[in-house]
Enzyme design. Structure first.
Site, PDB file in Angstrom:
ATOM      1  N   ARG A 235       7.427   5.717   1.459  1.00 22.88           N
ATOM      2  CA  ARG A 235       7.120   4.491   0.712  1.00 22.88           C
ATOM      3  C   ARG A 235       7.425   4.663  -0.779  1.00 22.88           C
ATOM      4  O   ARG A 235       7.846   3.716  -1.442  1.00 22.88           O
ATOM      5  CB  ARG A 235       5.665   4.088   0.926  1.00 22.88           C
ATOM      6  CG  ARG A 235       5.369   3.657   2.355  1.00 22.88           C
ATOM      7  CD  ARG A 235       3.994   3.044   2.515  1.00 22.88           C
ATOM      8  NE  ARG A 235       3.783   2.610   3.897  1.00 22.88           N
ATOM      9  CZ  ARG A 235       2.849   1.755   4.286  1.00 22.88           C
ATOM     10  NH1 ARG A 235       2.039   1.218   3.393  1.00 22.88           N
ATOM     11  NH2 ARG A 235       2.730   1.427   5.562  1.00 22.88           N
TER      12      ARG A 235
ATOM     13  N   SER B 226      -4.252   5.426   0.272  1.00 29.43           N
ATOM     14  CA  SER B 226      -5.662   5.073   0.485  1.00 29.43           C
ATOM     15  C   SER B 226      -6.492   6.287   0.108  1.00 29.43           C
ATOM     16  O   SER B 226      -6.211   7.404   0.568  1.00 29.43           O
ATOM     17  CB  SER B 226      -5.931   4.690   1.943  1.00 29.43           C
ATOM     18  OG  SER B 226      -5.384   3.438   2.238  1.00 29.43           O
TER      19      SER B 226
ATOM     20  N   GLU C 131       0.826  -1.212   0.000  1.00 26.24           N
ATOM     21  CA  GLU C 131       0.000   0.000   0.000  1.00 26.24           C
ATOM     22  C   GLU C 131       0.855   1.256   0.000  1.00 26.24           C
ATOM     23  O   GLU C 131       1.813   1.383   0.764  1.00 26.24           O
ATOM     24  CB  GLU C 131      -0.903   0.014   1.244  1.00 26.24           C
ATOM     25  CG  GLU C 131      -1.788   1.248   1.334  1.00 26.24           C
ATOM     26  CD  GLU C 131      -2.447   1.419   2.693  1.00 26.24           C
ATOM     27  OE1 GLU C 131      -2.668   2.576   3.086  1.00 26.24           O
ATOM     28  OE2 GLU C 131      -2.720   0.394   3.349  1.00 26.24           O
TER      29      GLU C 131
END
Length: 425
Positions: free
Chosen positions: A391, A352, A349
């Site tokens: 990330r 979101s 992920e």
């Protein structure tokens, strides 16, 4: 926060929505029982107040005419005492009901796929093909350490575990990614940039749904009503708390960089190495305020803006529609973007994107008027990461690594890196 009228008028609809999110419905039963007591008490107190007003007029008439009013005065003494008791009871019921409702999650949209947990999430599409390596790809923490970009050991000494020192080109990459994302969203996607405080009060955390349920996931400041922001969603959404916006200015679209702070309670043993699950990380957040009828379409537009970052960086990713059991507390619909991580051999992920409907707006008192003098309505709020910087950096190191240990800088980022094409020792 759910609407009490919805709970009262359609309790089975609410019950079914809670069950789909794997939520115990006992609080709903308690709310319905408390609401029944509240309405009975309110009806009685209003009747007594009407009686008091009527009798007060009669007492005045008798006094003016010299007639005896003692019996009525005695009756009103008892009535006033009962009214005081009932007023306190009504306020007590209201407080208890609000305390219970604020702990209930948002309901999933009717067509959200059903699932008990993350295994029920549905893959919507993939973009880009994972790279075929002619060598064994290394993990980003090994690449970053070897290139003197990341220093986990000294971060642990300075602060503790799950913190990182970005060094040399690592620090520059953080700036490059942040500026690239902001420039894209502001210059191409039409967002207004916000640089909010990194500390917020409890009212702000409550407004977006972090409090009271998720206090253990956040960092608080001792002896102050302040919390370190878990995401820019909190300060940006609360910019308009307790305001009534002009409906003609909607949608409002904000892009905001903040450092984010999360205790990661209950995540022991999950992604403990590297940049994937840190207590402090950088993120560019996208926040929308829309008309109710526009929020579903807005979610897909917001998601496309987040996807554009991955596409321009040339990172393979997939889109997941999140099922009811994994939907989270405040969202009515959510999609996750997951980036390919070669050393993991799976997608991870990176964003979101959620539609909250009027759930946050009801908690935060966030309203709009369609026309001057029209009744105020609740706005719909949405947000999504556009993207999580750490990330993204991890994904770049892994997907653009070379056999000699160097890392190719994506063409899109080179203007932010002084024209550099390669990171090497």
């Amino acid at each position: 926060m759910l609407d009490l009228r919805l709970i009262r008028q359609q309790p089975e609809l609410v019950r079914e929505g809670l069950r789909k999110k794997n939520v115990d419905t006992s609080a709903l039963d308690a709310i319905l029982e408390m609401d029944s007591h509240w309405r009975a008490a309110l009806q009685e107190v209003e009747s007594l107040k009407a009686r008091r007003n009527q009798v007060s007029e009669e007492i005045g008439k008798r006094k003016r005419s010299g007639a005896d009013a003692s019996e009525l005065i005695e009756e009103m003494g008892a009535v006033s005492s009962r009214i005081k008791e009932l007023d306190q009871a009504v306020k007590g019921y209201e407080t208890e009901i609000e305390g219970l409702i604020i702990g209930l999650p948002n309901l999933p949209a009717p067509d959200v796929p059903y699932g008990e947990d993350e295994s029920g999430n549905r893959e919507v599409r993939r973009h880009g093909e994972p790279r075929e390596f002619g060598f064994e790809p290394k993990a980003h923490w090994d690449i970053g350490t070897a290139l003197d970009l990341l220093d986990f050991e000294r971060a642990g000494k300075v602060t503790g575990s799950r913190f990182t020192v970005f060094r040399n080109d690592g620090a520059r990459l953080v700036r490059a990614l942040t500026n690239f994302m902001l420039d894209l969203h502001i210059g191409k996607h039409g967002y207004t940039e916000i640089l909010p405080p990194f500390l917020v009060n409890s009212a702000s955390m409550t407004g977006t749904g972090q409090l009271p349920k998720f206090a253990e996931d956040a960092f608080s400041v001792k002896d102050h009503d302040l919390w370190l922001v878990p995401t820019a969603e909190v300060p940006v959404t609360n910019l308009y708390r307790d305001e009534i916006l002009d409906g003609h200015v909607l949608p409002i679209k904000h892009a905001a960089y903040t450092a984010c702070f999360r205790s990661e309670a209950g995540s022991a043993g999950r992604d403990t190495r590297g940049l994937i699950r840190q207590h402090q990380f950088d993120k560019v957040e996208l926040v929308w305020f829309t008309l109710p009828e526009d929020s579903e379409d807005a979610l897909y537009r917001l998601m496309a803006d987040a996807e554009a970052v991955l596409q321009r960086l040339g990172l393979p990713y997939r889109v997941l529609e999140i099922c009811t059991g994994d939907l989270g507390f405040a969202a009515t619909r959510k999609f996750d973007l997951e980036v390919w991580m070669p050393s993991y051999g799976r997608y991870v992920e990176i964003s979101s994107c959620s539609n909250f409907g009027d759930f946050q707006a009801r908690r935060a008192g966030l309203k709009f008027r369609r026309e001057q003098g029209a009744k105020a309505e609740l706005v719909h709020t949405l947000n999504g990461s556009g993207l999580a910087v750490g990330r993204t950096l991890a994904a770049l190191l892994e997907n653009y690594q070379n056999e000699d240990g160097s890392v190719t800088i994506p063409e899109t980022l080179r203007p932010y890196m002084g024209g550099r094409e390669i990171l090497s020792i």
